[in-house]
Design an enzyme around this catalytic site. Structure first.
Site, PDB file in Angstrom:
ATOM      1  N   GLU A 254       1.153   0.125  -5.058  1.00 39.98           N
ATOM      2  CA  GLU A 254       0.260   1.051  -5.140  1.00 39.98           C
ATOM      3  C   GLU A 254       1.229   2.332  -5.025  1.00 39.98           C
ATOM      4  O   GLU A 254       1.679   2.573  -3.979  1.00 39.98           O
ATOM      5  CB  GLU A 254      -0.989   1.248  -4.316  1.00 39.98           C
ATOM      6  CG  GLU A 254      -1.799   2.319  -4.446  1.00 39.98           C
ATOM      7  CD  GLU A 254      -2.887   2.814  -3.288  1.00 39.98           C
ATOM      8  OE1 GLU A 254      -3.770   3.153  -3.586  1.00 39.98           O
ATOM      9  OE2 GLU A 254      -2.181   2.457  -1.987  1.00 39.98           O
TER      10      GLU A 254
ATOM     11  N   ASP B 257       0.920  -1.239   0.050  1.00 37.05           N
ATOM     12  CA  ASP B 257      -0.092  -0.104   0.120  1.00 37.05           C
ATOM     13  C   ASP B 257       0.953   1.215  -0.066  1.00 37.05           C
ATOM     14  O   ASP B 257       1.892   1.276   0.857  1.00 37.05           O
ATOM     15  CB  ASP B 257      -1.042  -0.218   1.330  1.00 37.05           C
ATOM     16  CG  ASP B 257      -1.750   1.255   1.395  1.00 37.05           C
ATOM     17  OD1 ASP B 257      -2.477   1.340   0.598  1.00 37.05           O
ATOM     18  OD2 ASP B 257      -1.457   2.136   2.212  1.00 37.05           O
TER      19      ASP B 257
END
Length: 590
Positions: free
Chosen positions: A316, A287
């Protein structure tokens, strides 16, 4: 029952419990400011706790104690720094940051059984992955949330039946927020959903159904709520957060970890090692890596690839950047922009009303610039970020976070259903890895959240809703075609027909033996009686057979909407029906 298996990835600063025999566990903790550090042990029956003093070894403390799986333990210490004394007293009771399981509301940790290698599983190759993103706590009913790991395992057959071969679970490590992105501890299963054993069983159930498992890990910041690592050994001058956070800046979600410290670096690595070696997961989604140092990302990916070359690593990063693959070492990157471009096309906004820009957006979805065949994870119909809403449908003040079908008019709108099918089928024909967020396959409406009204709506399946059944049938057919038609997962792609005025784009994907001609039409116009010519780009005289039609009757369209078979003329052009709002795939073999 013997001790723990030796880890494949040796980490100098690894801590936590480690079984050295069937009845003796060794403990190691990092507590540079601790004094008289001990482990307090309590048997599983809840008897009196006994204290085992640890021996100082520089900034670490270690020792051994007789115990058994299921026993509870916590760390007790004094501190040579008094930041916490006025709140907690001179004796600090702490969780073990490297515990695999904890009591959510206290400092007690639970000893898991000795580590053994998980059962072997042959995951699909990276280019064949079709991802289903799932939030464990809201995938199941509200009544089952306290046993969500076990309840999710019981329902995974639904995902497998749709042809998905990979599940990306949103964060499973214990967190203090709502969706999972505020990690309290990096190695512990989220206790409110069940035990570590339940989470192990959930992964094994997915593998038993032939699906790979990806875990979503949050290594960029600590929890902003109930942060059990804050001032962990009593040290925390100027509200710096202590040994796990000092010297780092805040993010909107919590303070970044102290990445400059070797001990913290190994803590992050140990969390990755835990998911691979103890749970057998097949990859990780990292993340918000733009909140981590680039050099640390390079170090993480290099070392993970060296020890686990068969595990996929997905990042990400905002804004999206191919350098996260070519320089930082990830295999793939989440592509949020392709979803927003699909919305622009449907709404006719921000360039979506311009024929040339529409085609340019579509072409970049087919072959994202700089990202390669597995380099981008597409979620054209939306990931949890675009569908999820924490503010009663008014996220960001605009109410724009919605399931895709609700953006287009709702499940009761024929055009909205047809458009969702077309986009889903198109996504499965693009380069990159297709991903679908839970509920999309059922034409779920409104937005996703963890409250009782916006979790996965199992009633759509159990109530026999015909529109939901049509969408599920198409999702299944499209997924099966992607896996059975080898060209759709290979590198090669060529654009063979562009019609910006009618928003028709055709592209070919091929192997030496077979070609797939993919035709997407995103407008209201329509051609019947084999009235539309499409160049195939693969020579004349070939026969092309229809393999997928999003407007077939069984999916909610109509009989005769597409030409079942077409023969190319000498120039390689075929004449076919093109239904409105459709995705067609024709296949030809040598």
């Amino acid at each position: 029952m013997a001790g723990d298996a030796d880890p494949r990835w040796q980490l100098a600063n690894a801590c936590g419990p480690r079984w050295i025999s069937a009845e003796v566990c060794a403990f190691r903790v990092w507590a540079p400011h601790g004094e008289d550090v001990a482990v307090e042990l309590q048997d599983s029956e809840g008897g009196d706790a006994k204290e085992v003093r640890l021996t100082r070894e520089g900034d670490f403390w270690s020792g051994e104690a007789p115990c058994k799986p299921g026993d509870r333990y916590r760390i007790a210490m004094g501190s040579n720094w008094n930041d916490c004394f006025h709140q907690e007293g001179a004796r600090l009771l702490r969780r073990d940051p490297c515990a695999r399981e904890c009591d959510f509301n206290s400092a007690w940790c639970i000893l898991h059984p000795p580590v053994t290698p998980p059962p072997s599983f042959a995951a699909p190759t990276f280019n064949e992955l079709i991802l289903y993103e799932l939030h464990i706590g809201s995938f199941v009913s509200e009544a089952d949330e306290k046993r969500a790991f076990a309840a999710t395992a019981e329902k995974l057959e639904h995902v497998a039946s749709l042809g998905f071969n990979c599940i990306q679970f949103m964060p499973t490590a214990e967190f203090g927020g709502i969706w999972g992105y505020n990690s309290r501890q990096l190695l512990a299963a989220h206790g409110p959903w069940g035990s570590a054993a339940d989470m192990h069983a959930m992964v094994q159930r997915a593998h038993g159904l032939g699906m790979a498992v990806l875990f979503d890990v949050v290594l960029n910041h600590g929890s902003s709520k109930m942060n059990v690592l804050w001032n962990w050994d009593g040290y925390g001058p100027d509200n710096c957060g202590g040994i796990y956070f000092e010297g780092e800046k805040d993010t909107p979600w919590g303070k970044r970890f102290a990445f400059h410290k070797a001990e913290v670096q190994d803590y992050l690595k140990q969390s990755c090692r835990t998911w691979f070696e103890e749970y057998g997961v097949d990859g990780l989604r990292f993340d918000s890596v733009h909140n981590m140092p680039w050099w640390l990302l390079q170090q993480l990916t290099f070392e993970i690839k060296a020890h686990y070359p068969d595990k996929i690593l997905i990042a990400e990063i905002t804004p999206e950047n191919p350098k996260v693959l070519h320089d930082a070492g990830f295999h793939s990157c989440w592509l949020h922009a392709t979803h927003f471009d699909s919305v622009k096309i449907m709404k006719g906004s921000d360039g979506g009303d311009d024929p040339n820009k529409r085609l340019s957006m579509l072409k970049n979805m087919v072959a994202p610039h700089g990202f390669g065949n597995i380099g981008g994870v597409h979620s054209l119909l939306g990931s949890h970020d675009q569908i999820g809403d924490r503010h009663n449908g008014k996220q960001d003040g605009h109410g724009t976070h919605r399931y895709y079908v609700s953006r287009l008019g709702g499940k009761g709108n024929w055009h909205a259903r047809a458009q969702c099918r077309a986009w889903f089928g198109f996504q499965n024909c693009c380069k990159g890895l297709p991903m679908t967020f839970m509920g999309t396959e059922n034409l779920q409406e409104d937005w996703w959240h963890v409250d009782k009204h916006h979790r996965l709506n199992w009633g759509l399946l159990e109530g026999g809703d015909p529109h939901t059944a049509e969408m599920r049938a198409f999702v299944t057919a499209s997924n099966k075609l992607r896996l059975s038609c080898e060209p759709l997962t290979r590198d090669e792609v060529k654009f063979v027909h562009e019609d910006g005025g009618s928003t028709v784009l055709a592209f070919m994907r091929w192997t030496q033996e077979t070609a797939a001609l993919c035709i997407v039409h995103l407008a209201e116009s329509q051609w019947e009686s084999d009235g539309y010519g499409v160049s195939t780009g693969w020579g004349g005289g070939r026969t092309w057979k229809l393999a997928l039609n999003s407007q077939a009757k069984e999916f909610g369209g109509w009989d005769g909407s597409a030409t079942p078979e077409a023969k190319a003329d000498d120039s390689g052009k075929i004449m076919v029906n093109i239904p409105k709002w459709s995705m067609l795939v024709y296949v030809s073999a040598q």
